[in-house]
Design an enzyme around this catalytic site. Structure first.
Site, PDB file in Angstrom:
ATOM      1  N   SER A  38       0.795  -1.224   0.000  1.00  0.00           N
ATOM      2  CA  SER A  38       0.000   0.000   0.000  1.00  0.00           C
ATOM      3  C   SER A  38       0.829   1.276   0.000  1.00  0.00           C
ATOM      4  O   SER A  38       0.317   2.347  -0.322  1.00  0.00           O
ATOM      5  CB  SER A  38      -0.946   0.020   1.207  1.00  0.00           C
ATOM      6  OG  SER A  38      -0.211  -0.041   2.418  1.00  0.00           O
ATOM      7  N   ASP A 331      -3.863   8.202   7.506  1.00  0.00           N
ATOM      8  CA  ASP A 331      -4.713   7.287   8.263  1.00  0.00           C
ATOM      9  C   ASP A 331      -3.821   6.541   9.257  1.00  0.00           C
ATOM     10  O   ASP A 331      -2.646   6.877   9.414  1.00  0.00           O
ATOM     11  CB  ASP A 331      -5.520   6.348   7.350  1.00  0.00           C
ATOM     12  CG  ASP A 331      -4.659   5.377   6.542  1.00  0.00           C
ATOM     13  OD1 ASP A 331      -3.485   5.172   6.905  1.00  0.00           O
ATOM     14  OD2 ASP A 331      -5.159   4.817   5.544  1.00  0.00           O
ATOM     15  N   HIS A 334      -0.826   4.983   7.081  1.00  0.00           N
ATOM     16  CA  HIS A 334      -0.192   5.622   5.932  1.00  0.00           C
ATOM     17  C   HIS A 334       0.019   7.122   6.127  1.00  0.00           C
ATOM     18  O   HIS A 334      -0.794   7.782   6.771  1.00  0.00           O
ATOM     19  CB  HIS A 334      -1.042   5.387   4.673  1.00  0.00           C
ATOM     20  CG  HIS A 334      -1.351   3.949   4.433  1.00  0.00           C
ATOM     21  ND1 HIS A 334      -2.546   3.367   4.844  1.00  0.00           N
ATOM     22  CD2 HIS A 334      -0.620   2.963   3.859  1.00  0.00           C
ATOM     23  CE1 HIS A 334      -2.534   2.080   4.511  1.00  0.00           C
ATOM     24  NE2 HIS A 334      -1.370   1.808   3.919  1.00  0.00           N
TER      25      HIS A 334
END
Length: 356
Positions: A38, A331, A334
């Site tokens: 990610s 978040d 991240h």
């Protein structure tokens, strides 16, 4: 001009042309090709059956046209900034995104899948693309590229492209250290790190044999300082600081990755692998955010900033911050676009400048 004067002049011109050719081709990067999780996924998870997605608001609210693309960020991620820094497009598209064609992918393509890792068992946790599938998609891409650009041009792109490889965090946080982990009963932490290094080496050799020559291998961040880990640490009664066990694990793994880079450069003819390690920089941002222009590092922008990620970080959450530029983290897992830009500028100046 007499013939005997013309020949030396012609030789001088030819020599100058030959001297110019290497300098114009050396270091030129025609494309950015991305593998990983990610931290670099541009939206491949949008097209697969997994709960780990981010193709909805407020993700992407600071991206072009305020568009949620599947990037786990409020805006752009490192491959996007790196692509722009090399004079290519301002973003690198996801290979599985139906909006893009092989003509788009010829200058940059992302095969990464959020939630994956070096270990196939990691990808099974959230049903995302395992690393072997990323490689299969890359092989398919090579065939499409050759059909589109011709064999000679495709070979040039494959060999001169810069390959960004970024993963490993999920192998520890979603796999080894999880409560349902099978790997923890199979390996000590040190053994698991060695197991992952062997997988990383095998992966680099696989893409090398497929034509890759310029490779950036990304290190782990201080994963014990991610907001989710800090929140868990806090509610576990250990204070609200970072999980130092996780950070120590990342430091040791990065040392092993650095050793792997030296080994690969010594063994594989024509390869150039660099180690992109931003651990200390990220830790500085977390410990002293104001020196980088941030106001908040302990919690994330989205929601309460403690646990929210993916579907928990949606547009209905009333706590999401109004200005992500004040936050190190977007978040619970991240970082923000601003943090990504700072990291990219650091890597371009200190590591990736070797390919310019």
């Amino acid at each position: 001009m007499e013939a005997h004067n013309f020949i030396p002049l012609l030789i001088i011109i030819l020599v100058q042309i030959l001297l110019l050719v290497p300098s114009t081709l050396a270091g030129k990067v025609p494309a950015i090709i991305v593998f990983g999780d990610s931290s670099v996924d541009a939206g491949n998870n949008n097209q697969i059956s997994t709960v780990l997605k981010s193709n909805f608001e407020p993700y992407g609210r600071d991206f072009f046209n305020k568009q949620p693309t599947g990037r786990f960020c409020n805006g752009r991620i490192p491959p996007d900034f790196i692509s722009e820094a090399f004079g290519l497009r301002q973003f690198v598209p996801a290979y599985l995104d139906p909006m893009f064609k092989i003509s788009d992918f010829a200058v940059g393509v992302c095969f990464a899948s959020a939630g994956t890792g070096y270990d196939n068992a990691t990808s099974e946790v959230l049903n995302v693309l395992p690393l072997w599938k990323e490689i299969e998609n890359y092989k398919e891409y090579q065939k499409k590229l050759e059909a589109y650009a011709g064999r000679k041009k495709a070979k040039y792109i494959i060999q001169e492209a810069l390959y960004l490889v970024s993963m490993g965090t999920n192998d520890f946080l979603e796999n080894y250290y999880s409560m349902s982990s099978k790997r923890a009963s199979q390996y000590t932490t040190e053994q698991f790190r060695s197991f992952l290094i062997d997988l990383a080496e095998n992966f680099i050799k696989q893409i090398y044999h497929l034509g890759a020559r310029k490779i950036s291998l990304t290190g782990l961040p201080p994963m014990g300082c991610l907001p989710l880990e800090r929140a868990t640490n806090y509610f576990g009664g250990n204070g609200d600081g970072c999980n130092e066990k996780y950070n120590d694990c990342a430091v040791h793994f990065n040392e092993m990755l650095s050793g792997l880079v030296k080994k690969l450069n010594g063994e594989l003819p024509g390869i150039k692998v660099v180690f992109s390690n931003a651990y200390d920089l990220i830790l500085q941002m977390i410990k002293n955010p104001s020196s980088f222009g941030f106001e908040v590092a302990g919690v994330a922008c989205c929601g309460t900033g403690l646990f929210e990620m993916s579907y928990l970080c949606d547009n209905l959450n009333p706590f999401t911050c109004t200005d992500a530029n004040k936050y190190v983290f977007w978040d619970s897992f991240h970082v923000t676009e601003k943090t990504n830009l700072i990291i990219t500028n650091f890597l371009m100046k200190n590591v990736l400048n070797e390919f310019l």
